[in-house]
Design a protein around this motif. Structure first.
Motif, PDB file in Angstrom:
ATOM      1  N   LYS A   1       0.826  -1.213   0.000  1.00  0.00           N
ATOM      2  CA  LYS A   1       0.000   0.000   0.000  1.00  0.00           C
ATOM      3  C   LYS A   1       0.856   1.257   0.000  1.00  0.00           C
ATOM      4  O   LYS A   1       0.510   2.257  -0.639  1.00  0.00           O
ATOM      5  N   ASP A   2       2.006   1.213   0.701  1.00  0.00           N
ATOM      6  CA  ASP A   2       2.863   2.389   0.839  1.00  0.00           C
ATOM      7  C   ASP A   2       3.867   2.557  -0.298  1.00  0.00           C
ATOM      8  O   ASP A   2       4.667   3.492  -0.286  1.00  0.00           O
ATOM      9  N   GLY A   3       3.865   1.659  -1.266  1.00  0.00           N
ATOM     10  CA  GLY A   3       4.749   1.789  -2.416  1.00  0.00           C
ATOM     11  C   GLY A   3       6.189   1.402  -2.144  1.00  0.00           C
ATOM     12  O   GLY A   3       7.105   1.858  -2.848  1.00  0.00           O
ATOM     13  N   ILE A   4       6.422   0.534  -1.156  1.00  0.00           N
ATOM     14  CA  ILE A   4       7.777   0.041  -0.884  1.00  0.00           C
ATOM     15  C   ILE A   4       8.210  -0.852  -2.048  1.00  0.00           C
ATOM     16  O   ILE A   4       7.465  -1.725  -2.498  1.00  0.00           O
ATOM     17  N   ALA A   5       9.429  -0.641  -2.532  1.00  0.00           N
ATOM     18  CA  ALA A   5       9.919  -1.403  -3.683  1.00  0.00           C
ATOM     19  C   ALA A   5      10.680  -2.653  -3.279  1.00  0.00           C
ATOM     20  O   ALA A   5      10.660  -3.659  -3.989  1.00  0.00           O
ATOM     21  N   LEU A   6      11.375  -2.575  -2.126  1.00  0.00           N
ATOM     22  CA  LEU A   6      12.300  -3.646  -1.752  1.00  0.00           C
ATOM     23  C   LEU A   6      12.288  -3.817  -0.236  1.00  0.00           C
ATOM     24  O   LEU A   6      12.356  -2.830   0.508  1.00  0.00           O
ATOM     25  N   SER A   7      12.219  -5.059   0.208  1.00  0.00           N
ATOM     26  CA  SER A   7      12.269  -5.353   1.639  1.00  0.00           C
ATOM     27  C   SER A   7      13.302  -6.446   1.892  1.00  0.00           C
ATOM     28  O   SER A   7      13.510  -7.325   1.055  1.00  0.00           O
ATOM     29  N   THR A   8      13.944  -6.362   3.048  1.00  0.00           N
ATOM     30  CA  THR A   8      14.993  -7.318   3.403  1.00  0.00           C
ATOM     31  C   THR A   8      14.784  -7.820   4.825  1.00  0.00           C
ATOM     32  O   THR A   8      14.126  -7.174   5.642  1.00  0.00           O
ATOM     33  N   LEU A   9      15.393  -8.959   5.094  1.00  0.00           N
ATOM     34  CA  LEU A   9      15.413  -9.480   6.460  1.00  0.00           C
ATOM     35  C   LEU A   9      16.486 -10.542   6.576  1.00  0.00           C
ATOM     36  O   LEU A   9      17.035 -11.014   5.568  1.00  0.00           O
ATOM     37  N   GLY A  10      16.784 -10.926   7.794  1.00  0.00           N
ATOM     38  CA  GLY A  10      17.660 -12.060   8.060  1.00  0.00           C
ATOM     39  C   GLY A  10      16.858 -13.127   8.779  1.00  0.00           C
ATOM     40  O   GLY A  10      16.023 -12.811   9.632  1.00  0.00           O
ATOM     41  N   GLY A  11      17.075 -14.385   8.435  1.00  0.00           N
ATOM     42  CA  GLY A  11      16.311 -15.451   9.086  1.00  0.00           C
ATOM     43  C   GLY A  11      16.290 -16.699   8.241  1.00  0.00           C
ATOM     44  O   GLY A  11      16.836 -16.746   7.136  1.00  0.00           O
ATOM     45  N   ARG A  12      15.634 -17.717   8.777  1.00  0.00           N
ATOM     46  CA  ARG A  12      15.579 -19.007   8.109  1.00  0.00           C
ATOM     47  C   ARG A  12      14.862 -18.907   6.765  1.00  0.00           C
ATOM     48  O   ARG A  12      13.808 -18.288   6.658  1.00  0.00           O
ATOM     49  N   ARG A  13      15.431 -19.561   5.762  1.00  0.00           N
ATOM     50  CA  ARG A  13      14.951 -19.411   4.391  1.00  0.00           C
ATOM     51  C   ARG A  13      13.491 -19.822   4.230  1.00  0.00           C
ATOM     52  O   ARG A  13      12.655 -19.054   3.738  1.00  0.00           O
ATOM     53  N   GLN A  14      13.173 -21.061   4.601  1.00  0.00           N
ATOM     54  CA  GLN A  14      11.812 -21.550   4.383  1.00  0.00           C
ATOM     55  C   GLN A  14      10.799 -20.818   5.263  1.00  0.00           C
ATOM     56  O   GLN A  14       9.656 -20.601   4.859  1.00  0.00           O
ATOM     57  N   ARG A  15      11.224 -20.414   6.456  1.00  0.00           N
ATOM     58  CA  ARG A  15      10.309 -19.719   7.357  1.00  0.00           C
ATOM     59  C   ARG A  15       9.772 -18.444   6.711  1.00  0.00           C
ATOM     60  O   ARG A  15       8.585 -18.126   6.809  1.00  0.00           O
ATOM     61  N   TYR A  16      10.661 -17.716   6.036  1.00  0.00           N
ATOM     62  CA  TYR A  16      10.250 -16.432   5.461  1.00  0.00           C
ATOM     63  C   TYR A  16       9.869 -16.519   3.988  1.00  0.00           C
ATOM     64  O   TYR A  16       9.333 -15.557   3.435  1.00  0.00           O
ATOM     65  N   ARG A  17      10.091 -17.667   3.383  1.00  0.00           N
ATOM     66  CA  ARG A  17       9.608 -17.860   2.015  1.00  0.00           C
ATOM     67  C   ARG A  17       8.083 -17.828   1.974  1.00  0.00           C
ATOM     68  O   ARG A  17       7.485 -17.419   0.975  1.00  0.00           O
ATOM     69  N   TYR A  18       7.450 -18.250   3.078  1.00  0.00           N
ATOM     70  CA  TYR A  18       5.988 -18.165   3.148  1.00  0.00           C
ATOM     71  C   TYR A  18       5.487 -16.742   2.935  1.00  0.00           C
ATOM     72  O   TYR A  18       4.334 -16.534   2.547  1.00  0.00           O
ATOM     73  N   PHE A  19       6.349 -15.764   3.212  1.00  0.00           N
ATOM     74  CA  PHE A  19       5.953 -14.358   3.120  1.00  0.00           C
ATOM     75  C   PHE A  19       6.614 -13.657   1.929  1.00  0.00           C
ATOM     76  O   PHE A  19       6.700 -12.441   1.898  1.00  0.00           O
ATOM     77  N   SER A  20       7.109 -14.438   0.972  1.00  0.00           N
ATOM     78  CA  SER A  20       7.628 -13.969  -0.323  1.00  0.00           C
ATOM     79  C   SER A  20       9.116 -13.643  -0.323  1.00  0.00           C
ATOM     80  O   SER A  20       9.647 -13.230  -1.353  1.00  0.00           O
ATOM     81  N   TYR A  21       9.834 -13.853   0.777  1.00  0.00           N
ATOM     82  CA  TYR A  21      11.271 -13.545   0.826  1.00  0.00           C
ATOM     83  C   TYR A  21      12.079 -14.719   0.292  1.00  0.00           C
ATOM     84  O   TYR A  21      11.709 -15.880   0.454  1.00  0.00           O
ATOM     85  N   GLU A  22      13.221 -14.389  -0.319  1.00  0.00           N
ATOM     86  CA  GLU A  22      14.111 -15.420  -0.854  1.00  0.00           C
ATOM     87  C   GLU A  22      15.551 -14.972  -0.705  1.00  0.00           C
ATOM     88  O   GLU A  22      15.859 -13.778  -0.765  1.00  0.00           O
ATOM     89  N   LYS A  23      16.426 -15.940  -0.483  1.00  0.00           N
ATOM     90  CA  LYS A  23      17.860 -15.646  -0.407  1.00  0.00           C
ATOM     91  C   LYS A  23      18.339 -15.157  -1.770  1.00  0.00           C
ATOM     92  O   LYS A  23      18.068 -15.772  -2.803  1.00  0.00           O
ATOM     93  N   ALA A  24      19.090 -14.059  -1.769  1.00  0.00           N
ATOM     94  CA  ALA A  24      19.562 -13.473  -3.023  1.00  0.00           C
ATOM     95  C   ALA A  24      20.693 -12.504  -2.712  1.00  0.00           C
ATOM     96  O   ALA A  24      21.107 -12.332  -1.564  1.00  0.00           O
ATOM     97  N   GLY A  25      21.202 -11.869  -3.763  1.00  0.00           N
ATOM     98  CA  GLY A  25      22.243 -10.866  -3.595  1.00  0.00           C
ATOM     99  C   GLY A  25      23.631 -11.463  -3.609  1.00  0.00           C
ATOM    100  O   GLY A  25      24.078 -12.063  -2.642  1.00  0.00           O
ATOM    101  N   LEU A  26      24.348 -11.308  -4.715  1.00  0.00           N
ATOM    102  CA  LEU A  26      25.690 -11.868  -4.855  1.00  0.00           C
ATOM    103  C   LEU A  26      26.641 -11.206  -3.866  1.00  0.00           C
ATOM    104  O   LEU A  26      26.804  -9.983  -3.853  1.00  0.00           O
TER     105      LEU A  26
END
Length: 389
Positions: free
Chosen positions: A114-139
């Motif tokens: 809703k607020d127009g955020i383009a990019l979000s980050t976090l640290g944590g277990r991969r599968q735990r946060y994949r449920y919320f659309s996060y994925e490990k990335a960034g070379l």
């Protein structure tokens, strides 16, 4: 529980001390000497109101769960990306199993869209946060550099050129010069001056300045375990001398240096000297505006890698909605633009697939892509440790 009044909302009504007690207790800091106030002063130190940037659950008015969502910005090749990092995900032990973490995460992400955020980050277990659309990335390149590497490369009597010293909160002139240097180049974290020292000493890191006479040559952020999580010099040709002098100033036999792909000159200089390097993901990301984020990091890729000409239409079924756009390179210049909605896309991806194909260091699916597109990817999405939450 029956008869209990449960609320999930932004935590503006939660007292600061109550909020801090919850997150410190859940993370096992209570009674240990560790504290979010000193671990991430840019967010939690007294005088700030982190609860106002948290989604909290209260039971009968008592805070039992919290998910932080802290806003900041980065500028990539002139494109400003509004970001919001997730942190302090905490649920009191007696309140677990009631779905509160999911409620807070869903509300946080709904507001990001809703607020127009383009990019979000976090640290944590991969599968735990994949449920919320996060994925490990960034070379991310993590080099190990030890005394023998430096001695055999530069000689036992190489001496030092730059005077390295720790920067303290009151070193206003030095901080101004470091802030000016950190704001140069194609990738710039937008760090407010009033919070700059707290940001640079995130995760209990120390900030170091290297000078030649009265001239600032560069700076480095060093974490307690010796990791150099950010480093920048005015002149790329001074990088290895600066790094060697920093190694000596830290008086450790070895050090680790974390570099993004876009600092290609540093990567190229350190590669033949370092003992070794690990290549991996920098953290977990979710992209909520693929068009904008792709355009920014596509441009960044072209600053250090020659890109072959070509054009590809993409359809991404993103977490924030479907997006169609075309990636084009002409005469080495990348462009991201609207694509013809009547044309069948060259590549159709789910949100999870797009995160991997576009941004992950390792992606088996990229082997099936046309050669030109494989040379463009992965795009060098990045976030410095100092800007994490």
């Amino acid at each position: 529980m029956q008869g209990m009044k449960v609320s999930c909302s932004v935590g503006t009504a939660v007292p600061y001390e109550e909020f801090m007690a919850l997150i410190n207790d859940v993370f096992g800091f209570t009674g240990t000497g560790r504290d979010f106030r000193t671990l991430l002063p840019k967010l939690y130190r007294p005088g700030r109101s982190p609860q106002c940037e948290n989604y909290v659950v209260t039971e009968d008015g008592r805070c039992v769960a919290a998910v932080g969502a802290f806003s900041h910005k980065i500028s990539v090749c002139g494109i400003t990306l509004p970001c919001r990092g997730i942190g302090n995900v905490a649920v009191a032990s007696e309140a677990r199993g009631r779905g509160y973490m999911k409620d807070c995460m869903h509300l946080a992400l709904s507001d990001m869209v809703k607020d127009g955020i383009a990019l979000s980050t976090l640290g944590g277990r991969r599968q735990r946060y994949r449920y919320f659309s996060y994925e490990k990335a960034g070379l991310c390149y993590t080099f190990v550099l030890n005394s023998d590497n430096l001695r055999h490369t530069y000689g036992a009597e190489r001496g030092t050129r730059f005077a390295l010293s720790r920067v303290e909160p009151g070193d206003a002139s030095c901080l101004d010069r470091i802030m000016a240097l950190s704001a140069t180049g194609p990738y710039v974290p937008l760090r407010p001056a009033t919070d700059f020292y707290d940001i640079m000493t995130n995760w209990q890191a120390t900030l170091w300045a290297g000078c030649e006479g009265d001239t600032l040559a560069g700076y480095a952020i060093v974490e307690p375990d010796g990791l150099v999580s950010e480093i920048k010099v005015h002149r790329p040709e001074d990088f290895m001398t600066f790094l060697a002098d920093l190694h000596d100033a830290l008086t450790a036999d070895s050090m680790r240096v974390r570099l993004p792909a876009h600092q290609a000159a540093y990567v190229d200089a350190l590669s033949p000297v370092a003992e070794g390097v690990q290549v991996g993901c920098s953290m977990s990301y979710t992209v909520l505006n693929f068009r904008l984020v792709t355009e920014a990091f596509f441009r960044l890729k072209a600053t250090f890698d020659p890109l072959p000409d070509g054009s590809f239409d993409l359809l991404i079924h993103g977490f924030a909605g479907d997006e169609r756009f075309r990636m084009t390179v002409k005469d080495g210049v990348p462009v991201t633009e609207d694509s013809d909605p009547t044309k069948v896309p060259d590549l159709e991806l789910s949100h999870e697939e797009a995160m991997s194909v576009l941004f992950a260091p390792v992606c088996p699916a990229r082997r099936q892509l046309p050669p030109t597109l494989r040379l463009w990817l992965p795009l060098p999405i990045w976030m410095y440790r100092a800007d994490e939450v």
